[in-house]
Design a protein around this motif. Structure first.
Motif, PDB file in Angstrom:
ATOM      1  N   ASN A 214       0.816  -1.209   0.000  1.00  0.00           N
ATOM      2  CA  ASN A 214       0.000   0.000   0.000  1.00  0.00           C
ATOM      3  C   ASN A 214       0.856   1.268   0.000  1.00  0.00           C
ATOM      4  N   LEU A 265      -7.238  -1.342  -1.513  1.00  0.00           N
ATOM      5  CA  LEU A 265      -7.533  -1.993  -0.234  1.00  0.00           C
ATOM      6  C   LEU A 265      -8.537  -3.138  -0.419  1.00  0.00           C
ATOM      7  N   ASN A 269      -6.104  -6.228  -0.379  1.00  0.00           N
ATOM      8  CA  ASN A 269      -6.115  -6.634   1.016  1.00  0.00           C
ATOM      9  C   ASN A 269      -7.291  -7.552   1.367  1.00  0.00           C
ATOM     10  N   ASP A 272      -7.742 -10.374  -2.023  1.00  0.00           N
ATOM     11  CA  ASP A 272      -6.487 -11.109  -2.243  1.00  0.00           C
ATOM     12  C   ASP A 272      -6.126 -11.227  -3.735  1.00  0.00           C
ATOM     13  N   ASN A 275      -1.092  -7.860  -6.452  1.00  0.00           N
ATOM     14  CA  ASN A 275      -0.935  -6.402  -6.335  1.00  0.00           C
ATOM     15  C   ASN A 275      -0.897  -5.668  -7.678  1.00  0.00           C
TER      16      ASN A 275
END
Length: 313
Positions: A214, A265, A269, A272, A275
């Motif tokens: 993040n 997020l 997060n 899942d 990224n």
């Protein structure tokens, strides 16, 4: 429509596609003007050996596209103003009706003069017809000829078969959205946005190797904003670099920054998702909003492309 008709007759014109795309790209980033971009587009004409036969056949096949309201009102004193090539529009109308359009070589696609749009339309009209008096003006699709509209005794906007007085016309939300997002400025902004996205995602991914994903995203995002301001100022809005505008440009990204961080997020997060994929999703969702804020707040010129299109070399 004409290029689609020609493609059915001769598949060879597909060879012009790389030049057409290249011309559009150069125009989108501000290197060439509209006239030159149109020359790139009409390079497909050079692949047609039977253009003299194609034009009459095309006109015959599409003659019914002339609206019924005009068929009832037409007179020998009419003047047709169009940005389209004269060689293609003139055959649709009877002799005596004046057609003023872009002067394009039907065998090569080269322009003689400028693309007949905006200011160029008025120049051509005034040059061709001295002491002109416009009794009635009908605008089809092009609502930017405000100066020309003010010269007319009566002016109307055409929406399909509906004729609306100029002063009573309110542009539908659908058309406002289309004019905002289907424009040279938007496409230029989009190209730079792709560059910024690559920088943001690449930097974020590299930083994520050593720090939290993040926080890495924030680092890549900040770098991409600075690069975006530099490229947009030079290539899209043609302004000088200015610290005040740089600050406003960065502030324009605050809503987008919040939205993109929320998306990261949720996708990374909570869901899942990898990224890099999360960064791409966040960039795609936030882009249209960013464009609006940058135009309205940072540069204050959502229709800048309208001014640029009419400035000829």
């Amino acid at each position: 429509i004409f290029i689609g008709y020609c493609l059915k007759q001769n598949k060879q014109i597909i060879k012009a596609l790389p030049k057409q795309l290249w011309g559009f790209f150069l125009y989108a980033i501000g290197i060439i003007r509209k006239t030159k971009q149109k020359e790139y587009f009409f390079t497909f004409l050079s692949y047609l050996s039977n253009i003299e036969e194609l034009i009459p056949r095309f006109v015959k096949a599409h003659q019914n596209r002339i609206k019924e309201w005009y068929q009832k009102r037409k007179t020998s004193e009419d003047i047709i103003l169009t940005a389209e090539p004269e060689f293609l529009v003139k055959p649709f109308f009877e002799r005596g009706i004046e057609v003023i359009g872009s002067r394009v070589n039907k065998k090569t696609g080269e322009y003689k003069g400028f693309y007949c749009q905006g200011k160029e339309k008025r120049i051509r009209l005034e040059r061709q017809i001295k002491d002109m008096e416009i009794e009635e003006l009908y605008l089809v699709g092009n609502y930017r000829d405000e100066a020309l509209a003010k010269q007319a005794e009566k002016c109307f906007i055409l929406e399909k078969e509906e004729i609306i007085p100029w002063e009573e016309y309110t542009m539908p939300l659908k058309k406002i959205i289309k004019k905002t997002f289907v424009s040279k400025t938007f496409f230029s902004f989009a190209i730079i946005g792709i560059i910024d996205t690559i920088i943001s995602i690449g930097t974020s991914w590299l930083l994520s190797v050593i720090i939290n994903a993040n926080i890495a995203f924030m680092g890549g995002y900040i770098l991409s904003i600075s690069v975006g301001y530099l490229l947009n100022t030079i290539f899209v809005y043609k302004n000088r670099l200015n610290i005040h505008k740089y600050i406003k440009f960065c502030m324009s990204y605050i809503p987008n920054f919040i939205i993109q961080n929320v998306v990261v997020l949720l996708t990374y997060n909570i869901l899942d998702i990898p990224n890099v994929v999360a960064y791409v999703i966040a960039a795609l969702i936030g882009f249209p909003l960013t464009y609006l804020f940058v135009n309205l707040f940072a540069f204050g010129k959502i229709n800048k492309e309208r001014e640029m299109e009419y400035k000829q070399k």
